[in-house]
Design a protein around this motif. Structure first.
Motif, mmCIF file in Angstrom:
data_model
loop_
_atom_site.group_PDB
_atom_site.id
_atom_site.type_symbol
_atom_site.label_atom_id
_atom_site.label_comp_id
_atom_site.label_asym_id
_atom_site.label_seq_id
_atom_site.Cartn_x
_atom_site.Cartn_y
_atom_site.Cartn_z
ATOM 1 N N TYR A 207 0.842 -1.196 0.000
ATOM 2 C CA TYR A 207 0.000 0.000 0.000
ATOM 3 C C TYR A 207 0.881 1.251 0.000
ATOM 4 C CZ TYR A 207 -2.753 -3.940 1.420
ATOM 5 O OH TYR A 207 -3.295 -5.180 1.480
ATOM 6 N N HIS A 213 2.457 3.486 -4.261
ATOM 7 C CA HIS A 213 1.086 3.368 -3.791
ATOM 8 C C HIS A 213 0.436 2.227 -4.552
ATOM 9 C CE1 HIS A 213 1.448 7.282 -1.797
ATOM 10 N NE2 HIS A 213 2.083 7.679 -2.902
ATOM 11 N N LEU A 215 -2.783 -0.155 -5.458
ATOM 12 C CA LEU A 215 -4.226 0.011 -5.512
ATOM 13 C C LEU A 215 -4.968 -1.118 -4.801
ATOM 14 C CD1 LEU A 215 -4.792 1.169 -9.203
ATOM 15 C CD2 LEU A 215 -4.410 2.552 -7.158
ATOM 16 N N ASP A 219 -9.568 2.194 -3.762
ATOM 17 C CA ASP A 219 -8.794 3.150 -4.560
ATOM 18 C C ASP A 219 -9.324 3.205 -5.988
ATOM 19 O OD1 ASP A 219 -6.940 3.958 -2.602
ATOM 20 O OD2 ASP A 219 -5.702 2.185 -2.964
ATOM 21 N N TYR A 220 -9.578 2.052 -6.527
ATOM 22 C CA TYR A 220 -10.062 1.975 -7.907
ATOM 23 C C TYR A 220 -11.400 2.702 -8.033
ATOM 24 C CZ TYR A 220 -10.181 -0.138 -12.550
ATOM 25 O OH TYR A 220 -10.163 -0.335 -13.906
ATOM 26 N N THR A 222 -12.424 5.161 -6.227
ATOM 27 C CA THR A 222 -12.190 6.602 -6.117
ATOM 28 C C THR A 222 -11.619 7.167 -7.410
ATOM 29 O OG1 THR A 222 -11.830 6.507 -3.727
ATOM 30 C CG2 THR A 222 -10.863 8.375 -4.905
ATOM 31 N N TRP A 407 -2.567 11.314 -2.916
ATOM 32 C CA TRP A 407 -2.595 10.195 -1.992
ATOM 33 C C TRP A 407 -2.632 10.694 -0.555
ATOM 34 C CZ3 TRP A 407 -3.062 5.653 -4.511
ATOM 35 C CH2 TRP A 407 -2.623 5.606 -5.834
ATOM 36 N N ASN A 411 -3.301 4.952 5.251
ATOM 37 C CA ASN A 411 -4.377 4.165 4.658
ATOM 38 C C ASN A 411 -5.638 4.228 5.503
ATOM 39 O OD1 ASN A 411 -1.665 2.302 4.013
ATOM 40 N ND2 ASN A 411 -3.040 2.680 2.292
ATOM 41 N N SER A 416 -7.475 1.916 1.627
ATOM 42 C CA SER A 416 -7.376 2.853 0.511
ATOM 43 C C SER A 416 -6.551 4.077 0.887
ATOM 44 C CB SER A 416 -8.768 3.297 0.080
ATOM 45 O OG SER A 416 -9.393 4.049 1.096
ATOM 46 N N SER A 417 -6.025 4.747 -0.136
ATOM 47 C CA SER A 417 -5.281 5.988 0.093
ATOM 48 C C SER A 417 -5.457 6.992 -1.034
ATOM 49 C CB SER A 417 -3.783 5.687 0.281
ATOM 50 O OG SER A 417 -3.260 5.004 -0.841
ATOM 51 N N ALA A 418 -6.058 6.601 -2.165
ATOM 52 C CA ALA A 418 -6.268 7.528 -3.273
ATOM 53 C C ALA A 418 -7.309 8.577 -2.891
ATOM 54 C CB ALA A 418 -6.720 6.780 -4.517
#
Length: 469
Positions: A207, A213, A215, A219-220, A222, A407, A411, A416-418
């Protein structure tokens, strides 16, 4: 043209009658007796790697040739009608717009007649082959036998080959069939075991790790703005997805992925097509990737996993079953290595049944060959089966973050982080280019499309690689 009175008496309107007459069953194509003394070759049926320098001699006569598939090609008249149907099904102003066919309906218009189908089966039986399965559309027949029977019936020897340290078997020459059948045989699958390969990229999901980063499903959602669909209750429920693979599954892999990212339990349904490939580590990684991420984006969808030693056999099985709305394939090989035109009727059948096909455009740039020397000898090659006009070729991009803040520093609870959509640029490893076989389809037009008269790929692209930093 006179309208039959029996149809009028049943209350069938003139327009529907004319449509029915226009789509009448095709005539028989086998004009005489099947004489095994008069034969004709099926050209283009020798794999490019079955070369003398790799030849290690004939296989044992008893060598099993299991689940060989004879593919039927439409007549010229059938092909013209099919091409028009496929165009009409995608034309909103046509009365046939999205009027999908069943496999049986497809066969009645574009497959063999019952008489011709019976004669081909009778010929295979007479040569000692066992019939494993026939398609609902009467456009392929699967049979099994031995190398000796193949040599006797198809007039080609089966030899062993060793290429780049890998052992294979293959036919040494174009197979030949009774001349009266040659006009309807498109090609064979299973006379060799040179197959396209999946190309998984092994990464450790750390992550947020330094400037990297990785995914996760959230994330996807977002980055590609899928969240509003989920909020509207659209999560794939009621949709069936077909995945093509070359390995048996370890179901625990899929279950662990879905559990880790909070996805509902939803095991894929495995369907063996032809010969069982067993457990193959590299192919398993790609199968896991495809199943996991299809299920990550559409967590409510039902996933059917069709697997075999042969991708074409698995695809044909999925099309024949007609259970899925789309088929995804993450494998490929150099376009020139495959009898693309022999297999095209199966891909066109999928489209006629309303099945959307997706295939990876590859991750080797323009060099999709299995051996390093072929690129310098033959030049660039796009990836098969992505090069089919009936297939949506999916390419890869890489993120172009620059100095943007895309980012989060840590997390979230879902890993997630996006934070938003991230600009993308072409990935240097992404496959693409102009097909050497297929001309440009009429739908492939618009700004940026090369005026090269060739089918170009990819059609769409999304994140598939690393970052720019």
């Amino acid at each position: 043209m006179a309208i039959p009175s029996d149809l009028i008496s049943k209350g069938v309107g003139p327009l529907l009658v004319l449509c029915a007459l226009a789509s009448a069953a095709p005539p028989d194509r086998i004009a005489g007796p099947v004489d095994i003394r008069q034969i004709a070759p099926i050209r283009g049926s020798v794999h490019r790697m079955a070369q003398p320098q790799f030849d290690r001699g004939a296989v044992d006569p008893a060598f099993p040739m299991d689940h060989v598939v004879l593919f039927v090609k439409p007549s010229a008249a059938q092909q013209a009608e099919l091409d028009q149907l496929l165009a009409d099904q995608q034309n909103p102003s046509s009365t046939r717009f999205r009027q999908w066919l069943s496999p049986e309906e497809f066969g009645n218009r574009f497959g063999l007649t019952f008489r011709d189908h019976s004669q081909v089966i009778a010929w295979l039986h007479s040569e000692g082959f066992a019939i494993d399965q026939t398609s609902r559309a009467r456009n392929w027949i699967m049979f099994s036998g031995t190398a000796a029977q193949v040599q006797q019936a198809l007039h080609t020897a089966i030899h062993r080959y060793e290429v780049n340290g890998e052992k294979h078997f293959a036919n040494t020459s174009d197979p030949a069939v009774p001349a009266v059948l040659a006009g309807l045989v498109g090609g064979f699958e299973g006379l060799h075991d040179f197959q396209p390969r999946p190309s998984p990229i092994a990464v450790t999901p750390d992550y947020n790790s330094g400037s990297n980063h990785y995914l996760v499903p959230a994330d996807y959602a977002t980055i590609y703005d899928i969240g509003p669909l989920y909020s509207a209750g659209i999560d794939g429920t009621g949709v069936n997805i077909g995945i093509i693979g070359f390995s048996t599954l370890v179901l625990g892999d899929i279950q662990a992925f879905r559990s880790k990212y909070g996805l509902p339990a939803n095991d894929p349904k495995s369907v063996l097509a032809g010969t069982n490939p067993g457990l193959s580590t590299g192919a398993l990684e790609e199968a896991d990737l495809d199943i996991e991420w299809s299920g990550a984006v559409a967590p409510g969808a039902t996933i059917y996993y069709y697997y075999s030693t042969s991708p074409t056999t698995a695809i044909a099985a999925a099309v024949n079953a007609n259970l899925v709305h789309m088929i995804s394939m993450s494998f490929g090989g150099a376009e020139i290595d495959y009898s693309a035109l022999a297999y095209q009727p199966i891909f066109q059948q999928a489209n006629a049944q309303g099945i959307t096909l997706f295939a990876s455009s590859g991750d080797s740039g323009a060099a999709t060959y299995p051996d390093a020397g072929s690129f310098s000898r033959f030049g660039p090659a796009v990836s098969w089966p992505a090069s089919y006009p009936e297939v949506t070729a999916v390419g890869g991009t890489q993120f172009n973050e620059g100095t943007g803040a895309y980012w989060a520093a840590t997390n979230g609870s879902d890993s997630s982080s996006a934070l938003s959509y991230i600009s993308e640029i072409a990935w240097s490893g992404g496959g693409g280019g102009a097909s050497a076989i297929f001309s440009k389809p009429d739908w492939q037009a618009g700004p940026g499309v090369p005026a090269d008269q060739a089918r170009d790929l990819p059609d769409i692209s999304m994140a598939a690689s690393c970052h720019d930093a």
